[in-house]
Design a protein around this motif. Structure first.
Motif, short mmCIF file in Angstrom:
data_model
loop_
_atom_site.label_atom_id
_atom_site.label_comp_id
_atom_site.label_asym_id
_atom_site.label_seq_id
_atom_site.Cartn_x
_atom_site.Cartn_y
_atom_site.Cartn_z
N LYS A 66 0.38 -1.23 0.08
CA LYS A 66 0.29 0.22 0.02
C LYS A 66 0.81 0.79 -0.22
CE LYS A 66 -3.57 -2.31 2.16
NZ LYS A 66 -4.70 -2.21 3.98
N GLU A 67 0.15 2.52 -0.34
CA GLU A 67 1.11 3.42 -0.86
C GLU A 67 0.20 4.58 -0.23
OE1 GLU A 67 2.80 3.81 -4.72
OE2 GLU A 67 3.77 2.60 -4.74
N PHE A 68 0.51 5.18 0.72
CA PHE A 68 0.01 6.28 1.34
C PHE A 68 0.59 7.95 0.90
CE2 PHE A 68 -0.42 3.35 3.91
CZ PHE A 68 -1.34 2.63 3.64
N THR A 69 -0.18 9.10 -0.20
CA THR A 69 -0.17 10.10 -0.26
C THR A 69 0.07 11.24 0.89
OG1 THR A 69 -0.25 8.64 -2.78
CG2 THR A 69 -0.07 11.78 -2.11
N LEU A 70 1.46 11.97 0.85
CA LEU A 70 0.99 12.64 2.24
C LEU A 70 0.87 14.23 1.56
CD1 LEU A 70 4.05 11.99 4.34
CD2 LEU A 70 1.16 11.52 5.17
N SER A 71 1.49 14.62 0.48
CA SER A 71 1.30 16.00 -0.48
C SER A 71 1.90 15.54 -1.91
CB SER A 71 2.34 16.88 0.26
OG SER A 71 2.07 18.11 -0.08
N VAL A 178 -5.71 9.46 -2.10
CA VAL A 178 -7.22 8.80 -1.28
C VAL A 178 -6.54 7.59 -0.63
CG1 VAL A 178 -8.56 10.77 -2.25
CG2 VAL A 178 -8.51 8.12 -2.53
N GLY A 179 -5.73 7.19 -0.81
CA GLY A 179 -5.26 5.39 -0.51
C GLY A 179 -6.13 4.50 -0.80
N ALA A 180 -7.17 4.32 -2.44
CA ALA A 180 -7.81 3.64 -2.58
C ALA A 180 -7.22 2.57 -4.28
CB ALA A 180 -8.97 4.42 -2.79
N THR A 181 -8.18 1.70 -4.62
CA THR A 181 -7.20 1.32 -6.20
C THR A 181 -8.35 2.24 -7.36
OG1 THR A 181 -9.93 0.10 -6.10
CG2 THR A 181 -7.59 -0.89 -4.52
#
Length: 221
Positions: A66-71, A178-181
């Motif tokens: 999983k990847e989580f975008t911060l900015s 947004v941390g989605a597929t």
């Protein structure tokens, strides 16, 4: 959600371009990266500071698959290489890089620039907490609705039919933010279009026809 095309309203690149910072700007080196190329890896040994000159870069955390975008960094934004985040070019990108010691001299010699840096760091911290809160406590469709509502407030262009969002982002890139597929985002956008809440103008532009209904979804009502 990091919806804004700029991390902050302060353009540090414009500030550094003024004559008083000429000697410091000369110490920055220009580096270019292709789309999807990694600029820097987490905890990079080189302690550098960089400014985005052209293009956009994504700051994200990765855990397992999983990847989580911060900015999302845009021209004029500043960031450091010595963090736990990955930095990836979202398009062909040019940055200006300098050693952190040179950057410290700029901050020390210019109180105004120092205050701007405090504002930038404060905006990043606020953005990070907002993202963490959304990822932990909100369902995917609520995060997507929040992303669109925030984008409407930040970069929305009022038109006769509603609010036009020239996001410059593909469905895949929105999913990363947004941390989605990609499939989840596509289904949600299609449902909103069928409901008359929005219209997909093209791959990177959305027209929000009913902002109030979208805000209702964001609020969970």
């Amino acid at each position: 959600m990091p919806t804004r095309m700029r991390l902050t309203d302060i353009d540090l690149l414009e500030t550094l371009s003024s004559p008083e910072y000429a000697e410091f700007l000369e110490k920055f080196q220009e580096r270019r990266f292709l789309k999807k190329e990694i600029l820097y890896l987490p905890n990079d040994e080189k302690n550098l500071v960089f400014l985005v000159k052209h293009g956009r870069a994504r700051i994200y955390l990765a855990y397992e698959d999983k990847e989580f975008t911060l900015s999302i960094l845009s021209p004029g934004d500043v960031y450091s290489t010595h963090t736990r985040a990955f930095i990836q070019a979202m398009e062909d990108t040019t940055i200006l890089v300098t050693d952190v010691r040179n950057f410290q001299k700029i901050v020390v010699n210019s109180p105004v620039f120092g205050l701007n840096m405090v504002k930038v760091l404060g905006d990043l911290l606020k953005s990070s907490f907002t993202i963490i809160n959304s990822l932990v406590f909100k369902e995917t469709y609520l995060r997507l609705a929040e992303f669109l509502v925030q984008a409407a407030e930040d970069i929305g262009i009022p038109v006769q039919q509603g609010i036009k969002l020239e996001l410059g982002l593909t469905t895949e890139e929105i999913a990363l933010i947004v941390g989605a597929t990609r499939q989840t985002v596509s289904v949600f956008l299609n449902d909103l279009q069928k409901s008359g809440i929005l219209e997909k103008v093209n791959r990177r532009t959305i027209l929000i026809k009913d902002l109030k209904k979208l805000q209702g979804i964001e609020s969970g009502f």
